[in-house]
Scaffold this motif. Structure first.
Motif, short mmCIF file in Angstrom:
data_model
loop_
_atom_site.label_atom_id
_atom_site.label_comp_id
_atom_site.label_asym_id
_atom_site.label_seq_id
_atom_site.Cartn_x
_atom_site.Cartn_y
_atom_site.Cartn_z
N VAL A 164 -3.40 18.66 1.95
CA VAL A 164 -3.09 17.74 0.81
C VAL A 164 -3.11 16.49 1.65
CG1 VAL A 164 -1.34 16.82 -0.48
CG2 VAL A 164 -1.92 19.29 -0.64
N TRP B 214 -7.90 7.99 0.08
CA TRP B 214 -7.69 6.71 0.43
C TRP B 214 -8.48 5.66 1.15
CZ3 TRP B 214 -7.27 4.44 5.30
CH2 TRP B 214 -6.87 3.04 5.26
N GLY C 7 -5.82 13.51 1.01
CA GLY C 7 -5.16 12.33 0.63
C GLY C 7 -5.86 11.07 1.30
#
Lengths: 157, 395
Positions: A10, A18, A14
């Protein structure tokens, strides 16, 4: 272990998200996501059903002509190899991106190349099938004995 | 699929898929190699991005000179091999797309949340994986039928793909372990209806899959290595061969034909307020060195060539700058990528880093960077700046 993998995964994904939104403008982010979504749709609703259809045609062909299991296996293997390689080579076969100012990009005769791959696929499929590496004379035999996990010799017959 | 004729068309159910080849036993084994390919492509991709930084926190060594070349070869070979592996993997699990989840109630149950999260993570994984492979393959022929930056999106999506892959492995770990501890023909992890024998055995399908992955990699991406080049009949490039060294952007594409052919061209070398201007004839009179170095493009092709020219450290010395200086290189090219690069101190100081004037014994062609270009060991091709106008010692 599972929690660790999921947690790291994750975090890494993530970071990717971003990166995507922080290095590109909103239109480029939308275009990126759209490409991924369309790719999934094309696979799930176009390519996969096409392959299912092709599989059905091959099975019918085998049933109606009554060819042996090894011939059928050779055909399937040749189609898998050639179909996949053709898909990989779409940009090359279509000449997409070619530029007359750069003759070193796409310099080969790709029509001839495709036929070479087709010939190789048939030869390799036939060689594997007729050495007994793809199919068996009695398919499904190893499923019979319950709870008897054993490594079968693929060409023991 | 059952009942193809006569009945109303409906959305298939998982039970409609009867082949015993659509089994977790195969999905896990193909997935294992697919995971290796994705990991290789990810690591080599991150290394390639790092190698393109102007000022990497830790300098990249100049030896071995073939390091970047091998990195790129691994990147395109593993990425290309991953295409058939992903297709077979998705084929084996395709029925699961039609599994009915728990019915959504007024209050979402734990089971429902779990299913939504699991399917969501798989959607992200499949979407990002297909994105990486499709854009990567198109990039090899410089085909950009999209409006995003290939470099930016391919890099960001790589992190998303590898992250969601880790999540997927985490979620499926008990299944992976149980399947791998049993025989390939074990049916313990199969759907109850998946019993019909296929035209191939499970081992047969696995062998066909390995053959397909290897074939795709060699015929499509083999042009990245000279040993594979002759088999690479569907590769977008040649690794050398009769056409010579590949080029990524011609002089015409870069719009430098006029500036690069001008008779009054000089190479300017700057250090603080000191500068030296050298015409090509003056460069030719300096001590010439010949090195054999590969040029390896970020797009995956690579080829080895013999370069002759002046050592960059000798040029820098003309301005009394230290030999291990950082040097900014500027091209005559006014727009587009690859028009500037920075030589880190260890690259400037390397004996093999040349301002090349000749390629394979002949004067550089316009497309290869005439009047002069940079060639240095173990660097991405995009940093081997062509049509050099100026070398400036930055520090």
């Amino acid at each position: 272990m599972r929690g660790l993998l999921v947690g790291i995964g994750v975090a890494v994904a993530g970071y990717g998200g971003w990166l995507l939104v922080s290095t590109q403008d909103a239109a480029a982010v939308r275009a990126t996501v759209l490409w991924a979504v369309v790719a999934v749709i094309v696979h799930d609703l176009v390519l996969a059903p096409l392959v299912i259809g092709l599989g059905w045609v091959v099975r019918e062909l085998v049933r109606r002509t009554g060819v042996g299991g090894r011939v059928a296996a050779a055909l399937v293997a040749a189609l898998v190899v050639l179909g996949s390689v053709t898909l990989v080579a779409v940009p090359v076969l279509g000449g997409f991106g070619a530029d007359p100012r750069d003759p070193t990009l796409l310099p080969r005769d790709y029509g001839a190349g495709w036929w070479l791959v087709a010939g190789f696929s048939v030869l390799a499929g036939t060689a594997l099938a007729f050495t007994g590496l793809l199919s068996e004379e009695r398919p499904g035999r190893s499923d019979r004995g319950p709870g008897a996990p054993r490594r079968r010799r693929p060409h023991g017959s | 699929m059952s009942s193809p004729g006569g009945q109303r068309v409906r959305v298939p159910r998982a039970d409609d898929f009867g082949s015993r080849l659509r089994s977790a036993a195969l999905a896990v084994r193909v997935g294992r190699l697919l995971g290796v390919c994705f990991a290789l492509a990810f690591v080599t991709g991150v290394i390639s991005h790092y190698a393109q930084l102007d000022r990497p926190p830790l300098p990249i060594p100049t030896s071995p000179a073939w390091g970047y070349r091998v990195n790129q070869a691994l990147h395109v070979l593993s990425g290309t091999a991953a295409v058939p592996l992903l297709l077979v993997k998705l084929w084996t699990v395709y029925p699961l797309l039609f599994t009915r989840g728990p019915r959504p109630g007024l209050v979402p149950s734990r089971a429902l949340v779990r299913v939504v999260l699991e399917r969501g993570s798989i959607a992200v994984l499949v979407g990002s994986a297909l994105f990486q492979l499709s854009t990567g393959l198109a990039n090899v022929t410089q085909w950009y039928p999209w409006s995003f930056s290939f470099r930016g999106s391919h890099y960001a999506m790589a992190w998303i793909a590898i992250g969601s892959l880790l999540v997927h492995i985490g979620v499926k770990l008990p299944l992976i372990r149980s399947v791998l501890s049993r025989d390939l023909d074990d049916t313990g992890a199969d759907r109850p209806t998946a019993v019909a024998p296929g035209l191939l055995t499970r081992r047969g399908l696995l062998r066909t899959t390995w053959l397909t992955a290897a074939t795709a990699a060699v015929v499509s991406a083999g042009g990245t290595l000279s040993v594979l080049d002759r088999f690479a009949v569907l590769s977008a490039r040649r690794s050398g061969g009769p056409d010579g060294l590949p080029i990524n952007r011609s002089a015409e594409e870069a719009d430098v034909v006029e500036a690069a052919s001008a008779g009054d061209w000089t190479c300017q070398i700057w250090y603080g307020d000191r500068s030296v201007d050298l015409r090509r004839a003056e460069l030719e009179q300096m001590t010439q060195h010949t090195v054999t170095l590969p040029i390896a493009c970020v797009e995956g092709w690579s080829a080895s060539a013999t370069w002759t020219g002046v050592r960059v450290r000798d040029l820098v010395a003309l301005t009394d700058a230290p030999a291990n200086a950082e040097v900014a290189v500027t091209s005559l090219q006014r727009r587009g990528g690859a028009r500037a690069s920075v030589l880190p101190p260890n690259v400037t100081a390397d004996d093999r880093t040349l301002l090349a004037l000749r390629l394979n014994g002949a004067v550089l062609s316009l497309d290869h960077g005439y009047p002069a270009r940079v060639i240095a060991p173990n660097r991405p091709g995009v940093l081997q700046t062509k049509w050099v106008q100026r070398l400036e010692v930055v520090r």
